[in-house]
Write a protein that holds these residues in place. Structure first.
Motif, PDB file in Angstrom:
ATOM      1  N   PHE A  12      -2.081   5.774   2.319  1.00 37.50           N
ATOM      2  CA  PHE A  12      -3.658   5.264   2.063  1.00 37.50           C
ATOM      3  C   PHE A  12      -4.245   6.256   1.143  1.00 37.50           C
ATOM      4  O   PHE A  12      -5.257   5.929   0.471  1.00 37.50           O
ATOM      5  CB  PHE A  12      -4.372   5.164   3.417  1.00 37.50           C
ATOM      6  N   PHE A  25       0.074   7.558   7.704  1.00 36.36           N
ATOM      7  CA  PHE A  25      -1.041   7.058   7.134  1.00 36.36           C
ATOM      8  C   PHE A  25      -1.036   7.749   5.344  1.00 36.36           C
ATOM      9  O   PHE A  25      -2.045   7.682   4.990  1.00 36.36           O
ATOM     10  CB  PHE A  25      -2.269   7.092   7.713  1.00 36.36           C
ATOM     11  N   ALA A  34       0.037   0.454   3.909  1.00 45.14           N
ATOM     12  CA  ALA A  34       1.180   0.659   5.058  1.00 45.14           C
ATOM     13  C   ALA A  34       2.694   0.426   4.651  1.00 45.14           C
ATOM     14  O   ALA A  34       3.374   0.935   5.096  1.00 45.14           O
ATOM     15  CB  ALA A  34       0.675  -0.444   5.834  1.00 45.14           C
ATOM     16  N   VAL A  39       0.883  -3.583   8.737  1.00 45.49           N
ATOM     17  CA  VAL A  39       0.520  -2.295   9.727  1.00 45.49           C
ATOM     18  C   VAL A  39       1.494  -2.232  10.920  1.00 45.49           C
ATOM     19  O   VAL A  39       2.158  -1.408  11.201  1.00 45.49           O
ATOM     20  CB  VAL A  39      -0.948  -2.430  10.139  1.00 45.49           C
TER      21      VAL A  39
END
Length: 617
Positions: free
Chosen positions: A52, A49, A482, A31
């Motif tokens: 994800f 993001f 990430a 991250v």
């Protein structure tokens, strides 16, 4: 080299350095790398993001849930009972065990497969009169090998498939990994069963129900009436030699003495830090009249109540006395001493018993810590726990079990075959087979097929609703989500092309087969020190660029990354399974290469010809 290329390479080098250092968890490092790319303008903020939502991330989470369904339904236990031989020599027994581990790892999380089979492996070691490590390391390596055989066998395979799609060639199918993966895994399994397990260092011959986990560090207090009071440290140390124990430190009035003088006279309430095997702990205590510090360190009011209990009991009737005695015996029978191994990603890592308020919140005691290769004599309650540590816990069966589940620890004890509810094992197996078939034959996208299977297991109440989120390995999911945009920045900035060009000019010199070998070996070496999913994410852009610059098919190079990322055999930190057996096997950091290096060489010798045959350049 442009500014953006310099920035992404700098971020990747820093990220890899953090992975190797191991001070912070992999998901936190990933991250941090993602945010660094955003702040440097390498990844647009609105796309930070998107990883994800990648199908690979969703599939990993769903496969973990389905694998847990196979575990708690008893399906794996039934399979193990039918496949593993009841009477065979060590070679055949190890062959059957690691073959089962490889089979399970092709369709469920390989850490879960290892956790399920580890108690069986420990029983097998005792039965064959082998050190536990000679069975545990083959089991760990076998479960790692099995992951390379299917699309869902290990996260790197899903990452590789995703990068193939970005190259415009579409994703890999469920069993596209099988031709190369099965052959490499088969040769690897045969090597381990016939030769490899003999190369594993024999730390201790197992001739009882225990296993070698290294000596424990335990704290004991000199109480009133103890034989140790008034004696010198040298005299007490000699007395402890009969129990194969030694004093490595002491605490007096909260002052820790790392190397106390042998002439120091011991007093009541001194605390000794002793190094002792678990089997000898009780002998060491009784020989000198010592008490475990955790048994002494409690609320004084509670002690007064315990001391007054016999007086109160005398005033009760005979029937009441019998009832209280039965209750006390029942309570005592429920108290167990259990060994737990700390898994990678456990909530305990870098935290101490004091940090989590172990005694107050859970009502259990930490009696000792075993950490092979590292001896710490800090106060036991304040010692930070590390992955691979073996903890000796004392408490009720229910509380110890709940603590292990909540904090990601694996109980190391004989485990009876579960008797699940009727039909659960069959239904869980059927759901997994249908999900695999739906994905394999293209009836549903892989992520959708496995998400549907996970939903069915929850609706059918095979998996408790509360377990959906607790059984998902979230650090791996976060790591994947990430790292995918970070790896994408390597391609968008041209850094992958630049690295590939340097590789071609200085190493491979334009030879495609040489370049393939370099990619495979580089991935294997990198995954020995980094998370395998992170390794795949870093190496895939380089593999794609290398293939494109050579003007050859990308498939062989991507498959080389997939195979290499599944070959973490040289260190205990390259794969969670290697870390998991570190304590129970009594291993040191340098023990893994003895079987791991021949394994790596075998993978290259078998894998490269298979890659060229199945995926011609």
């Amino acid at each position: 080299m442009t500014g953006s290329q310099t920035a992404i390479i700098g971020i990747l080098l820093a990220t890899m350095g953090m992975f190797l250092w191991g001070r912070w968890r992999h998901d936190l490092v990933a991250v941090g790398a993602l945010l660094a790319c955003v702040f440097a303008g390498l990844v647009p903020g609105r796309e930070a993001f998107t990883g994800f939502g990648h199908p690979a991330v969703i599939t990993v989470a769903c496969v973990l849930i389905l694998g847990y369904g196979l575990q708690i339904s008893g399906a794996v236990d039934v399979l193990a009972k039918r496949i593993l031989p009841s009477a065979a020599g060590p070679t055949l027994s190890i062959l059957a065990l690691i073959s089962l581990a490889a089979l399970l790892s092709g369709f469920m999380n390989n850490v879960g497969a290892l956790a399920l089979l580890m108690p069986i492996a420990l029983q097998m070691a005792v039965k064959q009169s082998l050190p536990a490590g000679k069975v545990l390391m083959p089991l760990a390596f076998g479960s790692i090998l099995g992951g390379m055989t299917t699309l869902i066998g290990t996260p790197p395979n899903l990452i590789v498939s995703g990068y193939r799609e970005t190259a415009g060639a579409g994703t890999f199918a469920m069993f596209d990994f099988a031709p190369v993966g099965i052959v490499v895994a088969t040769f690897g399994i045969l090597f381990i069963a016939l030769i490899g397990w003999r190369l594993v260092p024999a730390r201790k011959q197992a001739d009882s129900g225990s296993f070698e986990s290294g000596a424990y560090l335990s704290e004991v207090r000199i109480v009133a009436g103890s034989k140790a009071a008034g004696k010198t440290l040298r005299e007490v140390d000699r007395m402890l030699e009969e129990a194969d124990a030694q004093i490595v430190g002491m605490v007096r009035r909260d002052v820790h003495l790392q190397a106390p003088s042998p002439a120091r006279i011991l007093r009541e309430d001194d605390i000794l830090v002793i190094e002792v095997e678990p089997e000898s702990l009780s002998v060491a205590l009784s020989s000198l009249g010592l008490k475990l510090e955790e048994e002494v360190h409690h609320d004084p009011e509670a002690q007064e109540e315990i001391e007054e209990a016999p007086v109160v009991a005398e005033k009760e009737t005979a029937d009441t006395e019998t009832s209280d005695e039965d209750k006390e015996q029942t309570q005592r029978a429920d108290i167990v001493i259990q060994e737990l191994v700390v898994m990678m990603g456990s909530a305990l890592v870098n935290r101490s018993a004091t940090d989590i308020e172990l005694r107050t919140r859970y009502g259990i005691n930490l009696l000792a810590i075993s950490r092979q290769g590292h001896r710490s004599i800090k106060r036991l309650r304040s010692t930070p726990v590390q992955a691979g540590d073996v903890l000796l816990m004392q408490g009720s069966t229910e509380m110890v079990s709940a603590f292990a589940t909540e904090h990601g620890c694996l109980p190391l004890a004989t485990r009876d075959i579960r008797v699940p509810k009727k039909g659960h094992a069959l239904l869980a197996t059927l759901v997994m087979v249908i999900a695999v078939a739906a994905a394999a034959f293209g009836m549903l996208p892989v992520a959708v097929a496995f998400a549907a299977g996970a939903l069915v297991l929850v609706v059918a109440k095979i998996i408790p609703l509360r377990s959906i989120y607790t059984e998902v390995d979230w650090p791996v999911v976060v790591l994947l989500g990430a790292m995918l945009p970070v790896a994408g920045a390597m391609s968008s900035t041209g850094a992958a092309d630049m690295i590939a060009r340097q590789l071609m000019e200085n190493v491979a010199q334009g030879h495609a087969i040489t370049a393939l070998v370099v990619i495979l070996v580089a991935t294997m070496l990198l995954t020995d020190f980094m998370n395998n999913a992170a390794t795949a994410a870093v190496m895939c852009p380089i593999a794609l660029s290398t293939a494109n610059q050579l003007g050859v098919s990308v498939d062989a190079f991507l498959m080389a990354v997939a195979v290499g990322a599944s070959c973490a055999f040289l260190t205990p930190i390259g794969h969670q399974n290697n870390t998991l057996i570190l304590g129970p096997g009594g291993f040191r950091f340098g023990d893994y290469w003895r079987m791991g290096l021949p394994m790596d060489i075998l993978v290259v010798l078998v894998g490269v010809p298979m890659l060229l045959w199945v995926w011609p350049l």
